[in-house]
Design a protein around this motif. Structure first.
Motif, PDB file in Angstrom:
ATOM      1  N   UNK A  60       0.837  -1.203   0.000  1.00 29.59           N
ATOM      2  CA  UNK A  60       0.000   0.000   0.000  1.00 29.59           C
ATOM      3  C   UNK A  60       0.876   1.260   0.000  1.00 29.59           C
ATOM      4  N   UNK A  64       0.868   4.094  -2.951  1.00 26.07           N
ATOM      5  CA  UNK A  64       0.512   5.478  -2.619  1.00 26.07           C
ATOM      6  C   UNK A  64       1.733   6.362  -2.395  1.00 26.07           C
ATOM      7  N   UNK A  72       3.111  16.111   6.844  1.00 26.58           N
ATOM      8  CA  UNK A  72       2.275  15.450   7.841  1.00 26.58           C
ATOM      9  C   UNK A  72       3.043  14.441   8.678  1.00 26.58           C
ATOM     10  N   UNK A  78       4.479   7.381   8.683  1.00 28.15           N
ATOM     11  CA  UNK A  78       3.431   7.122   7.682  1.00 28.15           C
ATOM     12  C   UNK A  78       3.272   5.619   7.438  1.00 28.15           C
ATOM     13  N   UNK A  81       1.734   3.982  10.430  1.00 30.81           N
ATOM     14  CA  UNK A  81       0.301   4.297  10.550  1.00 30.81           C
ATOM     15  C   UNK A  81      -0.509   3.401   9.615  1.00 30.81           C
ATOM     16  N   UNK A  82      -0.012   3.186   8.412  1.00 27.03           N
ATOM     17  CA  UNK A  82      -0.685   2.278   7.481  1.00 27.03           C
ATOM     18  C   UNK A  82      -0.747   0.878   8.081  1.00 27.03           C
ATOM     19  N   UNK A  84      -0.524  -0.038  11.276  1.00 29.59           N
ATOM     20  CA  UNK A  84      -1.405  -0.074  12.450  1.00 29.59           C
ATOM     21  C   UNK A  84      -2.876  -0.162  12.021  1.00 29.59           C
ATOM     22  N   UNK A  85      -3.255   0.675  11.058  1.00 28.56           N
ATOM     23  CA  UNK A  85      -4.653   0.685  10.640  1.00 28.56           C
ATOM     24  C   UNK A  85      -5.058  -0.644  10.005  1.00 28.56           C
TER      25      UNK A  85
ATOM     26  N   UNK B  19      -7.943   7.900  16.635  1.00 30.45           N
ATOM     27  CA  UNK B  19      -8.882   7.363  15.657  1.00 30.45           C
ATOM     28  C   UNK B  19      -9.621   6.147  16.213  1.00 30.45           C
ATOM     29  N   UNK B 168      -7.420   5.563  -3.205  1.00 32.35           N
ATOM     30  CA  UNK B 168      -7.958   5.737  -1.865  1.00 32.35           C
ATOM     31  C   UNK B 168      -8.890   4.563  -1.538  1.00 32.35           C
ATOM     32  N   UNK B 169      -8.932   4.213  -0.275  1.00 33.99           N
ATOM     33  CA  UNK B 169      -9.768   3.093   0.154  1.00 33.99           C
ATOM     34  C   UNK B 169     -11.194   3.562   0.422  1.00 33.99           C
ATOM     35  N   UNK B 210      -7.442   7.860   3.178  1.00 35.33           N
ATOM     36  CA  UNK B 210      -6.169   8.011   2.475  1.00 35.33           C
ATOM     37  C   UNK B 210      -5.197   6.904   2.900  1.00 35.33           C
ATOM     38  N   UNK B 211      -4.034   6.803   2.256  1.00 33.10           N
ATOM     39  CA  UNK B 211      -3.116   5.698   2.545  1.00 33.10           C
ATOM     40  C   UNK B 211      -2.645   5.655   3.990  1.00 33.10           C
ATOM     41  N   UNK B 212      -2.658   6.785   4.662  1.00 29.54           N
ATOM     42  CA  UNK B 212      -2.225   6.799   6.055  1.00 29.54           C
ATOM     43  C   UNK B 212      -3.354   6.437   7.003  1.00 29.54           C
ATOM     44  N   UNK B 213      -4.543   6.185   6.440  1.00 32.34           N
ATOM     45  CA  UNK B 213      -5.669   5.786   7.272  1.00 32.34           C
ATOM     46  C   UNK B 213      -6.555   6.932   7.713  1.00 32.34           C
ATOM     47  N   UNK B 214      -6.267   8.135   7.277  1.00 34.25           N
ATOM     48  CA  UNK B 214      -7.103   9.275   7.661  1.00 34.25           C
ATOM     49  C   UNK B 214      -8.373   9.297   6.811  1.00 34.25           C
TER      50      UNK B 214
END
Lengths: 195, 224
Positions: A60, A64, A72, A78, A81-82, A84-85, B19, B168-169, B210-214
Protein backbone atom coordinates in the motif's frame (compact mmCIF):
# COMPACT_ATOMS: atom_id res chain seq x y z
CA UNK A 1 26.83 -5.86 -0.03
CA UNK A 2 24.88 -2.63 0.56
CA UNK A 3 24.10 -0.69 -2.60
CA UNK A 4 24.19 3.08 -3.01
CA UNK A 5 20.42 3.25 -2.76
CA UNK A 6 20.61 1.84 0.77
CA UNK A 7 22.26 5.07 1.91
CA UNK A 8 19.63 7.53 0.66
CA UNK A 9 17.07 9.22 2.90
CA UNK A 10 13.63 7.73 3.48
CA UNK A 11 12.04 10.51 1.44
CA UNK A 12 14.36 9.95 -1.52
CA UNK A 13 13.76 6.22 -1.30
CA UNK A 14 10.02 6.81 -1.40
CA UNK A 15 10.44 9.02 -4.45
CA UNK A 16 12.35 6.22 -6.18
CA UNK A 17 9.62 3.79 -5.17
CA UNK A 18 6.98 6.05 -6.70
CA UNK A 19 9.03 6.21 -9.91
CA UNK A 20 9.07 2.41 -10.18
CA UNK A 21 12.79 1.95 -9.51
CA UNK A 22 13.41 -1.76 -8.65
CA UNK A 23 16.47 -0.94 -6.53
CA UNK A 24 14.44 1.55 -4.55
CA UNK A 25 11.71 -1.07 -4.04
CA UNK A 26 14.20 -3.58 -2.68
CA UNK A 27 15.86 -1.03 -0.42
CA UNK A 28 12.49 0.24 0.80
CA UNK A 29 11.32 -3.22 1.81
CA UNK A 30 14.69 -4.00 3.36
CA UNK A 31 14.60 -0.82 5.40
CA UNK A 32 11.06 -1.10 6.77
CA UNK A 33 10.20 -4.79 6.82
CA UNK A 34 11.39 -5.56 10.36
CA UNK A 35 9.61 -2.62 11.93
CA UNK A 36 6.43 -3.20 9.92
CA UNK A 37 6.39 -6.92 10.62
CA UNK A 38 7.16 -6.30 14.31
CA UNK A 39 4.24 -3.89 14.66
CA UNK A 40 1.88 -6.17 12.76
CA UNK A 41 2.94 -9.15 14.90
CA UNK A 42 2.39 -7.17 18.09
CA UNK A 43 -1.14 -6.20 17.10
CA UNK A 44 -2.52 -9.33 15.41
CA UNK A 45 -0.49 -11.87 17.48
CA UNK A 46 -0.46 -14.40 14.68
CA UNK A 47 2.67 -14.82 12.58
CA UNK A 48 0.88 -15.81 9.37
CA UNK A 49 -1.65 -13.02 9.67
CA UNK A 50 1.11 -10.57 10.53
CA UNK A 51 2.94 -11.53 7.37
CA UNK A 52 -0.18 -10.76 5.32
CA UNK A 53 -0.68 -7.43 7.08
CA UNK A 54 2.98 -6.46 6.69
CA UNK A 55 3.00 -7.36 3.01
CA UNK A 56 -0.18 -5.40 2.33
CA UNK A 57 1.13 -2.41 4.31
CA UNK A 58 4.34 -2.26 2.27
CA UNK A 59 2.44 -2.71 -0.99
CA UNK A 60 0.00 0.00 0.00
CA UNK A 61 2.91 2.34 0.76
CA UNK A 62 4.32 1.50 -2.66
CA UNK A 63 0.99 2.17 -4.42
CA UNK A 64 0.51 5.48 -2.62
CA UNK A 65 4.14 6.62 -2.52
CA UNK A 66 3.39 9.51 -4.85
CA UNK A 67 0.79 10.92 -2.48
CA UNK A 68 3.03 10.95 0.61
CA UNK A 69 3.00 14.40 2.20
CA UNK A 70 6.17 15.12 4.24
CA UNK A 71 4.41 18.00 5.99
CA UNK A 72 2.27 15.45 7.84
CA UNK A 73 5.12 13.40 9.30
CA UNK A 74 8.08 11.17 8.51
CA UNK A 75 8.04 8.25 6.10
CA UNK A 76 8.46 5.83 9.00
CA UNK A 77 5.50 7.33 10.86
CA UNK A 78 3.43 7.12 7.68
CA UNK A 79 4.32 3.49 6.98
CA UNK A 80 3.65 2.49 10.59
CA UNK A 81 0.30 4.30 10.55
CA UNK A 82 -0.68 2.28 7.48
CA UNK A 83 0.43 -0.90 9.23
CA UNK A 84 -1.40 -0.07 12.45
CA UNK A 85 -4.65 0.68 10.64
CA UNK A 86 -4.49 -2.49 8.58
CA UNK A 87 -3.68 -4.61 11.62
CA UNK A 88 -6.47 -3.08 13.68
CA UNK A 89 -8.95 -3.68 10.86
CA UNK A 90 -7.79 -7.30 10.81
CA UNK A 91 -8.30 -7.92 14.52
CA UNK A 92 -11.57 -6.01 14.71
CA UNK A 93 -13.38 -8.85 12.99
CA UNK A 94 -12.31 -11.12 15.86
CA UNK A 95 -13.75 -8.96 18.59
CA UNK A 96 -15.13 -8.79 21.24
CA UNK A 97 -12.39 -11.12 22.44
CA UNK A 98 -10.61 -9.31 25.22
CA UNK A 99 -6.86 -8.95 24.92
CA UNK A 100 -4.58 -8.67 27.88
CA UNK A 101 -2.04 -6.03 26.82
CA UNK A 102 0.54 -7.46 29.20
CA UNK A 103 0.48 -10.65 27.14
CA UNK A 104 1.55 -8.85 23.97
CA UNK A 105 5.00 -10.12 23.11
CA UNK A 106 6.07 -7.18 20.98
CA UNK A 107 5.73 -4.34 23.47
CA UNK A 108 9.28 -3.36 24.12
CA UNK A 109 9.60 -0.59 26.65
CA UNK A 110 13.27 -1.19 27.26
CA UNK A 111 14.49 -2.17 23.82
CA UNK A 112 17.63 -0.59 22.48
CA UNK A 113 17.85 -2.21 19.09
CA UNK A 114 17.91 0.69 16.67
CA UNK A 115 17.87 -0.04 13.01
CA UNK A 116 21.03 1.32 11.38
CA UNK A 117 18.83 3.30 9.02
CA UNK A 118 16.88 5.07 11.72
CA UNK A 119 17.01 8.81 12.12
CA UNK A 120 19.02 9.55 15.29
CA UNK A 121 16.57 12.21 16.47
CA UNK A 122 13.64 9.86 16.12
CA UNK A 123 15.49 7.16 18.02
CA UNK A 124 16.04 9.66 20.82
CA UNK A 125 12.32 10.46 20.85
CA UNK A 126 11.35 6.82 21.01
CA UNK A 127 13.81 6.15 23.81
CA UNK A 128 12.38 9.10 25.72
CA UNK A 129 8.85 7.83 25.21
CA UNK A 130 9.81 4.32 26.27
CA UNK A 131 11.37 5.73 29.40
CA UNK A 132 8.27 7.76 30.17
CA UNK A 133 5.97 4.81 29.59
CA UNK A 134 8.09 2.53 31.75
CA UNK A 135 7.40 4.92 34.61
CA UNK A 136 3.64 5.01 33.99
CA UNK A 137 1.31 3.21 36.38
CA UNK A 138 0.44 -0.17 34.90
CA UNK A 139 -3.21 0.74 34.29
CA UNK A 140 -2.28 3.82 32.23
CA UNK A 141 0.24 1.87 30.18
CA UNK A 142 -2.39 -0.78 29.49
CA UNK A 143 -4.91 1.85 28.41
CA UNK A 144 -2.43 3.42 26.01
CA UNK A 145 -1.46 0.09 24.48
CA UNK A 146 -5.12 -0.96 24.14
CA UNK A 147 -6.13 2.29 22.46
CA UNK A 148 -2.92 3.19 20.64
CA UNK A 149 -1.90 -0.20 19.34
CA UNK A 150 -5.01 -2.36 19.48
CA UNK A 151 -7.54 0.29 18.46
CA UNK A 152 -9.92 -0.13 21.40
CA UNK A 153 -12.32 2.72 22.14
CA UNK A 154 -12.49 4.17 25.65
CA UNK A 155 -15.86 2.44 26.07
CA UNK A 156 -14.40 -0.93 25.11
CA UNK A 157 -11.52 -0.39 27.52
CA UNK A 158 -13.95 0.51 30.31
CA UNK A 159 -15.85 -2.74 29.69
CA UNK A 160 -12.75 -4.94 29.46
CA UNK A 161 -11.08 -3.36 32.47
CA UNK A 162 -14.41 -3.08 34.34
CA UNK A 163 -13.87 0.59 35.13
CA UNK A 164 -16.06 3.68 34.59
CA UNK A 165 -15.89 5.24 31.12
CA UNK A 166 -14.50 8.45 32.57
CA UNK A 167 -11.67 6.55 34.21
CA UNK A 168 -10.77 4.90 30.92
CA UNK A 169 -10.72 8.28 29.19
CA UNK A 170 -8.54 9.77 31.93
CA UNK A 171 -6.05 6.92 31.70
CA UNK A 172 -5.69 7.36 27.95
CA UNK A 173 -5.35 11.12 28.24
CA UNK A 174 -2.81 10.97 31.06
CA UNK A 175 -0.68 8.40 29.26
CA UNK A 176 -0.67 10.46 26.07
CA UNK A 177 0.26 13.58 28.01
CA UNK A 178 3.22 11.69 29.48
CA UNK A 179 4.25 10.77 25.95
CA UNK A 180 3.85 14.36 24.90
CA UNK A 181 5.89 15.50 27.89
CA UNK A 182 8.64 13.06 26.97
CA UNK A 183 8.75 14.52 23.46
CA UNK A 184 8.62 18.13 24.64
CA UNK A 185 9.80 18.41 28.20
CA UNK A 186 9.36 22.15 28.18
CA UNK A 187 6.00 22.44 26.46
CA UNK A 188 3.18 20.49 28.06
CA UNK A 189 1.32 23.31 29.74
CA UNK A 190 -1.24 23.76 27.02
CA UNK A 191 -2.30 20.11 27.04
CA UNK A 192 -2.63 19.92 30.79
CA UNK A 193 -4.65 23.12 30.88
CA UNK A 194 -7.44 21.38 28.97
CA UNK A 195 -7.99 18.63 31.57
CA UNK B 1 -19.10 28.31 18.89
CA UNK B 2 -19.87 27.69 22.58
CA UNK B 3 -17.40 26.85 25.33
CA UNK B 4 -19.36 23.66 26.03
CA UNK B 5 -18.80 22.41 22.49
CA UNK B 6 -15.09 23.06 22.81
CA UNK B 7 -15.02 21.32 26.19
CA UNK B 8 -16.72 18.26 24.74
CA UNK B 9 -14.31 18.04 21.86
CA UNK B 10 -11.27 18.53 24.06
CA UNK B 11 -12.47 15.84 26.41
CA UNK B 12 -12.47 13.47 23.45
CA UNK B 13 -9.34 14.84 21.77
CA UNK B 14 -7.15 11.84 22.73
CA UNK B 15 -9.60 9.38 21.19
CA UNK B 16 -10.00 11.54 18.11
CA UNK B 17 -6.21 11.62 17.69
CA UNK B 18 -6.07 7.85 18.21
CA UNK B 19 -8.88 7.36 15.66
CA UNK B 20 -10.82 5.15 18.06
CA UNK B 21 -14.04 7.16 18.26
CA UNK B 22 -17.27 5.67 16.97
CA UNK B 23 -18.56 6.91 13.62
CA UNK B 24 -21.23 9.46 14.60
CA UNK B 25 -19.20 10.88 17.51
CA UNK B 26 -16.13 11.10 15.29
CA UNK B 27 -18.02 12.87 12.55
CA UNK B 28 -19.42 15.41 15.01
CA UNK B 29 -15.99 16.02 16.54
CA UNK B 30 -14.35 16.43 13.12
CA UNK B 31 -17.05 18.88 12.13
CA UNK B 32 -16.27 20.98 15.19
CA UNK B 33 -12.50 20.73 14.77
CA UNK B 34 -12.74 21.85 11.17
CA UNK B 35 -14.20 25.13 12.36
CA UNK B 36 -12.26 25.65 15.58
CA UNK B 37 -8.55 26.38 15.34
CA UNK B 38 -7.99 26.06 19.09
CA UNK B 39 -9.48 22.57 19.26
CA UNK B 40 -7.63 21.62 16.08
CA UNK B 41 -4.41 22.60 17.81
CA UNK B 42 -5.22 20.47 20.85
CA UNK B 43 -5.97 17.42 18.69
CA UNK B 44 -2.77 17.99 16.71
CA UNK B 45 -0.73 17.93 19.90
CA UNK B 46 -2.23 14.61 20.93
CA UNK B 47 -1.69 13.33 17.40
CA UNK B 48 2.00 14.06 17.74
CA UNK B 49 2.10 11.79 20.77
CA UNK B 50 -0.02 9.13 19.04
CA UNK B 51 2.41 8.99 16.13
CA UNK B 52 5.21 7.58 18.28
CA UNK B 53 3.10 4.84 19.92
CA UNK B 54 3.65 2.31 17.07
CA UNK B 55 7.39 2.65 17.68
CA UNK B 56 6.88 0.91 21.02
CA UNK B 57 6.43 -2.39 19.19
CA UNK B 58 9.73 -4.19 18.90
CA UNK B 59 11.15 -4.95 15.49
CA UNK B 60 10.85 -8.56 14.35
CA UNK B 61 12.46 -10.53 11.56
CA UNK B 62 9.87 -11.50 8.95
CA UNK B 63 9.75 -15.05 7.57
CA UNK B 64 12.33 -16.21 5.10
CA UNK B 65 11.54 -15.03 1.58
CA UNK B 66 9.28 -12.18 2.72
CA UNK B 67 11.49 -9.46 1.24
CA UNK B 68 11.69 -11.15 -2.17
CA UNK B 69 7.93 -11.83 -2.31
CA UNK B 70 7.04 -8.21 -1.60
CA UNK B 71 9.60 -6.82 -4.04
CA UNK B 72 8.37 -9.25 -6.70
CA UNK B 73 4.82 -7.90 -6.24
CA UNK B 74 6.10 -4.36 -6.59
CA UNK B 75 8.18 -4.90 -9.68
CA UNK B 76 6.20 -7.54 -11.59
CA UNK B 77 4.33 -6.33 -14.67
CA UNK B 78 0.55 -6.15 -14.22
CA UNK B 79 -0.94 -9.61 -14.55
CA UNK B 80 -4.11 -10.40 -16.43
CA UNK B 81 -6.20 -13.12 -14.92
CA UNK B 82 -7.10 -15.95 -17.26
CA UNK B 83 -10.57 -15.80 -15.79
CA UNK B 84 -11.00 -12.12 -16.43
CA UNK B 85 -14.45 -12.16 -17.98
CA UNK B 86 -16.58 -13.10 -14.94
CA UNK B 87 -15.12 -10.23 -12.94
CA UNK B 88 -15.56 -7.80 -15.81
CA UNK B 89 -19.15 -8.88 -16.38
CA UNK B 90 -19.95 -8.65 -12.68
CA UNK B 91 -18.41 -5.20 -12.42
CA UNK B 92 -20.26 -4.08 -15.53
CA UNK B 93 -23.54 -5.39 -14.15
CA UNK B 94 -22.99 -3.56 -10.88
CA UNK B 95 -22.15 -0.31 -12.61
CA UNK B 96 -25.11 -0.54 -14.97
CA UNK B 97 -27.47 -1.19 -12.09
CA UNK B 98 -26.06 1.64 -10.03
CA UNK B 99 -26.09 4.06 -12.93
CA UNK B 100 -29.69 3.13 -13.69
CA UNK B 101 -30.60 3.67 -10.07
CA UNK B 102 -28.75 6.97 -10.00
CA UNK B 103 -30.39 8.02 -13.25
CA UNK B 104 -33.79 7.25 -11.78
CA UNK B 105 -32.91 9.40 -8.84
CA UNK B 106 -31.76 12.29 -10.99
CA UNK B 107 -34.83 11.99 -13.18
CA UNK B 108 -37.17 12.42 -10.27
CA UNK B 109 -35.25 15.22 -8.60
CA UNK B 110 -36.58 18.68 -9.46
CA UNK B 111 -34.69 19.87 -12.49
CA UNK B 112 -32.42 16.87 -12.33
CA UNK B 113 -30.46 18.58 -9.58
CA UNK B 114 -28.34 16.63 -7.15
CA UNK B 115 -28.12 19.42 -4.63
CA UNK B 116 -28.40 18.16 -1.08
CA UNK B 117 -31.41 18.79 1.09
CA UNK B 118 -30.90 20.57 4.38
CA UNK B 119 -30.56 17.22 6.11
CA UNK B 120 -28.00 16.02 3.64
CA UNK B 121 -30.27 13.27 2.30
CA UNK B 122 -32.49 13.01 -0.71
CA UNK B 123 -35.67 10.99 -0.18
CA UNK B 124 -35.82 7.48 -1.66
CA UNK B 125 -36.95 7.20 -5.26
CA UNK B 126 -39.54 4.58 -6.07
CA UNK B 127 -37.85 2.22 -3.64
CA UNK B 128 -34.86 1.95 -5.94
CA UNK B 129 -32.07 4.18 -4.75
CA UNK B 130 -31.17 6.68 -2.08
CA UNK B 131 -28.53 9.34 -2.02
CA UNK B 132 -26.53 11.25 0.54
CA UNK B 133 -23.80 13.85 0.54
CA UNK B 134 -20.17 12.90 1.16
CA UNK B 135 -18.93 15.43 3.72
CA UNK B 136 -15.28 16.48 3.93
CA UNK B 137 -13.22 17.43 6.98
CA UNK B 138 -14.35 21.00 6.64
CA UNK B 139 -18.00 19.90 6.63
CA UNK B 140 -18.24 20.79 2.97
CA UNK B 141 -20.05 18.68 0.37
CA UNK B 142 -17.36 16.93 -1.64
CA UNK B 143 -19.29 14.17 -3.35
CA UNK B 144 -22.30 11.90 -3.33
CA UNK B 145 -23.21 8.41 -2.24
CA UNK B 146 -25.87 6.43 -4.10
CA UNK B 147 -27.18 3.16 -2.72
CA UNK B 148 -29.99 0.88 -3.86
CA UNK B 149 -32.59 -0.47 -1.47
CA UNK B 150 -32.18 -4.10 -2.52
CA UNK B 151 -29.83 -6.56 -0.78
CA UNK B 152 -26.99 -6.80 -1.30
CA UNK B 153 -27.10 -3.09 -1.93
CA UNK B 154 -25.37 -1.66 -4.96
CA UNK B 155 -23.46 1.46 -4.29
CA UNK B 156 -21.72 4.26 -6.12
CA UNK B 157 -19.51 6.92 -4.58
CA UNK B 158 -18.33 9.91 -6.53
CA UNK B 159 -16.16 12.73 -5.25
CA UNK B 160 -15.07 16.11 -6.53
CA UNK B 161 -12.43 16.85 -3.97
CA UNK B 162 -9.00 18.52 -4.34
CA UNK B 163 -6.95 15.72 -2.81
CA UNK B 164 -3.71 14.38 -4.33
CA UNK B 165 -4.27 12.04 -7.26
CA UNK B 166 -3.91 8.40 -6.33
CA UNK B 167 -5.69 5.41 -4.90
CA UNK B 168 -7.96 5.74 -1.86
CA UNK B 169 -9.77 3.09 0.15
CA UNK B 170 -13.57 3.03 0.26
CA UNK B 171 -14.69 1.49 3.52
CA UNK B 172 -17.88 0.95 5.46
CA UNK B 173 -17.75 1.81 9.14
CA UNK B 174 -20.42 0.24 11.31
CA UNK B 175 -22.17 2.02 14.14
CA UNK B 176 -19.93 0.20 16.61
CA UNK B 177 -16.73 1.29 14.94
CA UNK B 178 -15.83 -1.84 12.98
CA UNK B 179 -14.66 -1.13 9.46
CA UNK B 180 -14.98 -3.20 6.33
CA UNK B 181 -12.94 -2.46 3.25
CA UNK B 182 -15.12 -2.23 0.13
CA UNK B 183 -12.62 -1.33 -2.55
CA UNK B 184 -10.26 1.24 -3.97
CA UNK B 185 -11.16 4.51 -5.68
CA UNK B 186 -8.76 6.11 -8.14
CA UNK B 187 -8.79 9.88 -7.82
CA UNK B 188 -7.31 11.93 -10.66
CA UNK B 189 -7.33 15.72 -10.77
CA UNK B 190 -9.72 15.78 -7.86
CA UNK B 191 -12.31 13.50 -9.44
CA UNK B 192 -13.04 9.88 -8.64
CA UNK B 193 -15.84 7.32 -8.83
CA UNK B 194 -16.20 3.90 -7.30
CA UNK B 195 -18.98 1.34 -7.67
CA UNK B 196 -19.54 -1.92 -5.85
CA UNK B 197 -21.58 -3.85 -3.33
CA UNK B 198 -21.97 -3.03 0.37
CA UNK B 199 -21.37 -5.39 3.25
CA UNK B 200 -24.37 -7.36 4.59
CA UNK B 201 -25.07 -4.76 7.25
CA UNK B 202 -26.38 -1.61 5.60
CA UNK B 203 -25.86 0.64 8.59
CA UNK B 204 -23.14 3.09 9.48
CA UNK B 205 -21.09 5.25 7.19
CA UNK B 206 -19.20 5.07 3.95
CA UNK B 207 -15.75 6.62 4.20
CA UNK B 208 -12.97 7.53 1.80
CA UNK B 209 -9.63 6.87 3.49
CA UNK B 210 -6.17 8.01 2.48
CA UNK B 211 -3.12 5.70 2.55
CA UNK B 212 -2.22 6.80 6.06
CA UNK B 213 -5.67 5.79 7.27
CA UNK B 214 -7.10 9.28 7.66
CA UNK B 215 -10.77 9.63 6.75
CA UNK B 216 -11.05 12.31 4.06
CA UNK B 217 -14.79 12.38 3.72
CA UNK B 218 -17.76 10.29 4.72
CA UNK B 219 -21.50 9.93 4.56
CA UNK B 220 -24.08 8.08 6.59
CA UNK B 221 -25.67 5.30 4.55
CA UNK B 222 -29.16 6.65 3.90
CA UNK B 223 -31.81 4.30 5.24
CA UNK B 224 -34.98 6.18 4.44
Amino acid sequence: MPSAVDAVSDESLLAGLAAGDPDAASAFVNRFQRRVFGLASTIVRDRGMAEDVAQEALLRAWRHAASFDPRRGTVTTWVLAITRNLAIDTIRVRRPTAVDPSSLPGIDLAAANPSPDEIPGLRDDVDQVRGALAELPEEQRRALVMAGLLGYTAREISEIEEIPLGTAKTRIRTALMRVRRALHDDNVVELESYR
Amino acid sequence: MTALECADVRENAPELALDVMSGPDRAAALEHVSECADCRSVVAEFTEAVDVVPFLAAEAEPPLGFHDRVVREMTAPPRRSRRWWPAVLAAAAVMVAVVVAAAALFATSPGGSTRATAAGHIPPVAGNARSAVMVGDGNEAVGRLFVTAREPALMMVSVDYPVPSGSYTVQQRGDHGATHRLGEMQVADGHGTWGGVTADDHHGSIQLVDPAGAVLCESRIPTT
